[in-house]
Design a protein around this motif. Sequence first.
Motif, PDB file in Angstrom:
ATOM      1  N   PHE A  66      13.340  -6.513 -27.204  1.00 15.34           N
ATOM      2  CA  PHE A  66      14.009  -7.813 -27.284  1.00 15.34           C
ATOM      3  C   PHE A  66      15.518  -7.662 -27.428  1.00 15.34           C
ATOM      4  CE2 PHE A  66      10.653 -11.175 -28.448  1.00 15.34           C
ATOM      5  CZ  PHE A  66       9.652 -10.490 -27.770  1.00 15.34           C
ATOM      6  N   ALA A  67      16.023  -6.448 -27.254  1.00 16.22           N
ATOM      7  CA  ALA A  67      17.463  -6.208 -27.455  1.00 16.22           C
ATOM      8  C   ALA A  67      18.343  -7.169 -26.662  1.00 16.22           C
ATOM      9  CB  ALA A  67      17.792  -4.754 -27.115  1.00 16.22           C
ATOM     10  N   LEU A  97      17.988 -10.080 -26.188  1.00 15.71           N
ATOM     11  CA  LEU A  97      17.877 -11.431 -26.734  1.00 15.71           C
ATOM     12  C   LEU A  97      18.605 -11.582 -28.064  1.00 15.71           C
ATOM     13  CD1 LEU A  97      14.052 -11.994 -26.051  1.00 15.71           C
ATOM     14  CD2 LEU A  97      15.989 -12.332 -24.491  1.00 15.71           C
ATOM     15  N   GLN A  98      19.243 -10.514 -28.512  1.00 17.03           N
ATOM     16  CA  GLN A  98      19.947 -10.577 -29.792  1.00 17.03           C
ATOM     17  C   GLN A  98      20.999 -11.685 -29.768  1.00 17.03           C
ATOM     18  OE1 GLN A  98      19.332  -9.136 -32.585  1.00 17.03           O
ATOM     19  NE2 GLN A  98      17.754  -7.676 -31.888  1.00 17.03           N
ATOM     20  N   GLY A  99      21.113 -12.398 -30.877  1.00 16.22           N
ATOM     21  CA  GLY A  99      22.081 -13.485 -30.971  1.00 16.22           C
ATOM     22  C   GLY A  99      21.550 -14.817 -30.491  1.00 16.22           C
ATOM     23  N   LYS A 100      20.318 -14.817 -29.986  1.00 11.55           N
ATOM     24  CA  LYS A 100      19.724 -16.073 -29.509  1.00 11.55           C
ATOM     25  C   LYS A 100      18.516 -16.447 -30.369  1.00 11.55           C
ATOM     26  CE  LYS A 100      21.294 -15.630 -24.750  1.00 11.55           C
ATOM     27  NZ  LYS A 100      22.251 -16.737 -24.659  1.00 11.55           N
ATOM     28  N   ARG A 101      18.206 -17.720 -30.343  1.00 11.07           N
ATOM     29  CA  ARG A 101      16.976 -18.165 -31.001  1.00 11.07           C
ATOM     30  C   ARG A 101      15.844 -18.023 -29.983  1.00 11.07           C
ATOM     31  NH1 ARG A 101      17.033 -23.777 -33.772  1.00 11.07           N
ATOM     32  NH2 ARG A 101      17.522 -24.472 -31.646  1.00 11.07           N
ATOM     33  N   VAL A 102      14.839 -17.245 -30.384  1.00 16.13           N
ATOM     34  CA  VAL A 102      13.747 -16.926 -29.471  1.00 16.13           C
ATOM     35  C   VAL A 102      12.466 -17.595 -29.967  1.00 16.13           C
ATOM     36  CG1 VAL A 102      12.410 -15.090 -28.374  1.00 16.13           C
ATOM     37  CG2 VAL A 102      14.839 -14.736 -28.894  1.00 16.13           C
ATOM     38  N   PHE A 103      11.771 -18.253 -29.064  1.00 20.45           N
ATOM     39  CA  PHE A 103      10.547 -18.978 -29.421  1.00 20.45           C
ATOM     40  C   PHE A 103       9.404 -18.588 -28.490  1.00 20.45           C
ATOM     41  CE2 PHE A 103      14.169 -21.655 -30.470  1.00 20.45           C
ATOM     42  CZ  PHE A 103      13.896 -22.101 -31.764  1.00 20.45           C
ATOM     43  N   LEU A 104       8.241 -18.339 -29.066  1.00 16.72           N
ATOM     44  CA  LEU A 104       7.016 -18.421 -28.278  1.00 16.72           C
ATOM     45  C   LEU A 104       6.656 -19.903 -28.228  1.00 16.72           C
ATOM     46  CD1 LEU A 104       6.890 -15.358 -28.741  1.00 16.72           C
ATOM     47  CD2 LEU A 104       4.415 -15.587 -29.098  1.00 16.72           C
ATOM     48  N   PRO A 123      14.501 -20.962 -12.979  1.00 18.66           N
ATOM     49  CA  PRO A 123      14.281 -20.235 -14.227  1.00 18.66           C
ATOM     50  C   PRO A 123      15.144 -18.980 -14.299  1.00 18.66           C
ATOM     51  CG  PRO A 123      12.191 -20.796 -13.168  1.00 18.66           C
ATOM     52  CD  PRO A 123      13.267 -21.085 -12.175  1.00 18.66           C
ATOM     53  N   SER A 124      15.706 -18.750 -15.476  1.00 12.80           N
ATOM     54  CA  SER A 124      16.573 -17.584 -15.687  1.00 12.80           C
ATOM     55  C   SER A 124      15.880 -16.650 -16.669  1.00 12.80           C
ATOM     56  CB  SER A 124      17.934 -18.037 -16.240  1.00 12.80           C
ATOM     57  OG  SER A 124      18.720 -16.924 -16.603  1.00 12.80           O
ATOM     58  N   CYS A 125      15.316 -15.560 -16.158  1.00 11.86           N
ATOM     59  CA  CYS A 125      14.547 -14.627 -16.982  1.00 11.86           C
ATOM     60  C   CYS A 125      15.432 -13.491 -17.463  1.00 11.86           C
ATOM     61  CB  CYS A 125      13.360 -14.083 -16.186  1.00 11.86           C
ATOM     62  SG  CYS A 125      12.278 -13.020 -17.148  1.00 11.86           S
ATOM     63  N   LEU A 126      15.559 -13.338 -18.776  1.00 16.25           N
ATOM     64  CA  LEU A 126      16.377 -12.268 -19.361  1.00 16.25           C
ATOM     65  C   LEU A 126      15.593 -10.977 -19.524  1.00 16.25           C
ATOM     66  CD1 LEU A 126      18.238 -14.319 -22.122  1.00 16.25           C
ATOM     67  CD2 LEU A 126      19.058 -13.710 -19.834  1.00 16.25           C
TER      68      LEU A 126
END
Length: 1089
Positions: free
Chosen positions: A285-286, A288-295, A352-355
């Motif tokens: 998940f590196a 995604l650092q600094g973001k709010r991540v939700f399932l 859709p923008s997939c990180l």
Amino acid sequence: MASEGKSFARRDLLLEIQNEVQPEWEAAGVFRAEARESAPKPGEKFFSTFPFPYMNGYLHLGHAFSLSKIEFASAYHRLRGANVLLPFGFHCTGMPIKASADKLAREIQQYGNPPVFSAEVEQENSKQGAEVQDDSGDAPTLPDQFRGKKSKVAAKSGGQLHQWEIMRSVGLTDSEIAEFQDPYKWLYYFPPLAVDDLKAFGLGCDWRRSFVTTDVNPFFDSFVRWQMRKLKSMGKIVKDRRYTIFSPLDGQPCADHDRASGEGVLPQEYTLIKMEVMQPFPPKFAPLQGKRVFLVAATLRPETMFGQTNAWVLPDGKYGAFEINETDVFILTERAALNLAYQNFSKIPQKPSCLVELSGYDLIGLPLRSPLSFNETIYALPMLTILTNKGTGIVTSVPSDAPDDYMALHDLKSKPALRAKYGVKDEWVVPFDIVPIINIPEFGDKAAEKVCLDLKIKSQNDKEKLAEAKRLTYLKGFTDGTMLVGEFAGRKVQEIKPLIKSKLIESGEAILYSEPEKLVMSRSGDECVVALTDQWYLTYGESEWRKMAEECLANMNLYSEETRHGFEHTLSWLNQWACSRSFGLGTRIPWDEQFLVESLSDSSLYMVYYTVAHILHGDDMYGGSTSTVRPQQMTDEVWDYLFCDGTYPKSSDIRSDLLSKMKQEFEYWYPLDLRASGKDLIQNHLTFFIYNHVAIMARHHWPRGIRCNGHIMLNSEKMSKSTGNFRTLRQAIEEFGSDPTRFSLADAGDGVDDANFVFETANAAILRLTKEIAWIKEVLSAESSLRASPPSTYADKVFENDINIAIRLTEKAYDNFLFREALKNGFYDLQAARDEYRLSCGNSGMNRDLVLRFVDVQTRLITPICPHYAEYVWRKLLKKEGFAVLGGWPTSNEPDLVLKSANKYLQDSIVLMRKLLQKQLLGSKKAPKKGAPVTSLTEDKLRGLVYVNEQFDGWKAHCLKILQSKFDQQNHSFAPDAETLEQLKETLQKDGQAENFKQIQKLCMPFLRFKKDEAIALGPQALDLKLPFGEIEVLQTNVDLIKRQLGLEEVEILSASHPDAVAKAGQQAALLKQNPPSPGNPTAIFSTR
């Protein structure tokens, strides 16, 4: 007959007849319909229509079946002298033609002209063809408006997904195919072919009134623009932002008729629960650092979120971390992310923008903070039964109320090996117990646990039992459940569900999400999503408008309760309908020309256009330059005057006589008497048809009837190109001829269930019709050998009566649109009566007048179904003037039902006597039983004694009299058996037979049951003590017939109640005791002279 290895002479004779007849009809203008000066009285005119077919290919038998309903009805009304209008138009609006033309252009650009497809492409297309179940809208056969639930890609393409190959398959050359890159080429190619095929079919159509849709026809374009402006001015069209099934490839909403599969599928709304992934993030998940991540999990039950114990993921599932905005990332499937992107939940709109690409394994063990959960931290755990084609691929777990969740959690808790397999730590599972949140009567506060134990469900893989568990608990939990927790504790679930949903959305802990209820494929070949779009909508479902539609429906003849229920159901749910599109062919929205009117919205009022089309078009279906009226002259003021009782358009420069003529045509033909269609159009087109008429037309112009039919099968199997079980109308006519095709369509079925076109029926029709022609020729050539005196014999009277009955029953069948019944009564049964008459007449021969009347009547009765055959008999054989299709309905005297019953008795008695004769002949050849007298019979010089008992007596008479008193004629029912038996006992006591009651009861119970069933089926006459005719008289009158039929030298009719008559049986009198005669059932004894 038309089958391999057999002679085609009979079929070719019928083809020759139709080819002679059709030009004669056309030259005489037989089917041209003109309005008369005076308004029609009831029954004097008949105007019916069929949904105009889509013109991307040839007409097929599915179209012919629905069309046959109004064709047969129109022909019947024409025969009866009504002024009949049957017009036919061609629908070209929408995207299928444009999509096919564009696909063709892409193939030429990519693979050359003609294209050379690589082996890899062929293999890929073969793979695609295997994945799709049925038909495709790309193929040039008409998009089946009588569609089933499955996709049509395979059947319409025959497994060929290249547009070029599809075009080749219908006989186009490579040089011709390239021209179809222009979508307008389709409009000029297929409609004329359809006209040719329908003329060959014998359709009684006024072709002057035919037209094509779209802006290629400037008159129809003007009409649709007027219709749309009219609706908008009434507030029936509004602009709104709504969830809509949408084709990303086409860049526009995908309505029912734009779909290759998924007709009738609507957006399904979910609540998307945001379960925040807690820090620290795993290495993957590196980014995604600094973001709010939700399932994010899609749920239909937000009120159950209090009971969450974990989240579920599919271990082998493919997921992604998609950017929603600058700060938030959602983890879900790519399919769900695409839907969200079209609902304004994507950093890049509609993309859709997939990180990070992830698998389910990457998600197992993630700690989550979930809204409303009493557990501060829950974990993502593996579940093996998650479907990634529904929802987001992430599922919240509420084991107190969801049987699937309960069993999956139970499996993980009870199976250490399962935990080890997926790397699940004990602390993620073991400490989490069921949280009771809802009390459901009968199931308590742990409904899922109870129902799983009750049904003895062993694991999460027990799909059938889990489905049953959900059926038992879900609806009951919603309707009867009471909340046990939270601020709404003590209140009903159905009351607080929307409140909890709103609070979750307002707090930002959830969002609304929609996706198609089921898979929807556009005709361009892409999977549709749900998009939130600005569009023009028709406000179907608006309360006042709906009331008017319901009023119209209540006064319509729908010919079936199932059809009525279908309309009532559709009116109960139908809501705003998107009426604008940005891709395809059609008419521009007049006030917003970036949009086109979609294909179901320009086809809801066009029936009124038929009334004036011939005046506007001047015999040109494209509305060309031959008309004396110019398109620009057709202003809204003119349309209002013609169709809406508007004021005379003084500013119009159209000649006043033309305006008056057009208005007279409309006023004469409207309202529409009948609309015939497949039942699947109830949910859209047919209901729109009602809505638009009640909005724009005056009440006295509202439609009068709709008749719906089922789909048609071929030889008891679904019609499908992919299996080869398919026929275009042209192919059927070439194979069988028009009349046999029409015959088989009439015989296919009349209800709303699926009908069955049987090739053997068509082949049998070829044989029947040609044999009948031969018989008529034979009997007319030997006319002098027929009896010339007036009909006088018993057989004459019976046959004359059968003809009268056939006329009445066939008339009733046509009136009720029961064409199989019409065929049975007017052809099969009438021919059987003729054959019986011929046999009954014997050496005395048939009566000339009756034979000629039979030929005349049968010809008229079959005319609506087999008009070419009828014309040949009418004009060539009977030498009559004019046309059979205008020949008039035959007159009839009141049928004599007693005579009909008497003749049935006679024929049944002969059958019974034949069985008794065979039994006695066989019995005489066997060794006699000890002490039993036997008379040896030979088959020559036989004598028959026929014993008759004309009236019930004894206990049977008592039973019948009691049943008469206990029969409710209105409801066709009887008093309870106990009452009947009690009265029978009382009657027997009066006769001094009470001591025999138990013995008599055993005998009478079967008799009572039989007579009760007979009375319920036939009416009270079944309870009479004697038949309504003299049995002895009927049999005595027909002794010669009985002798001929049974090969007897002598026949004597005797009364079984006369001692001298019984004595004549001699040693065989014992047979009378074994088989005593009763009313309707004589007994025959045979002996040698």
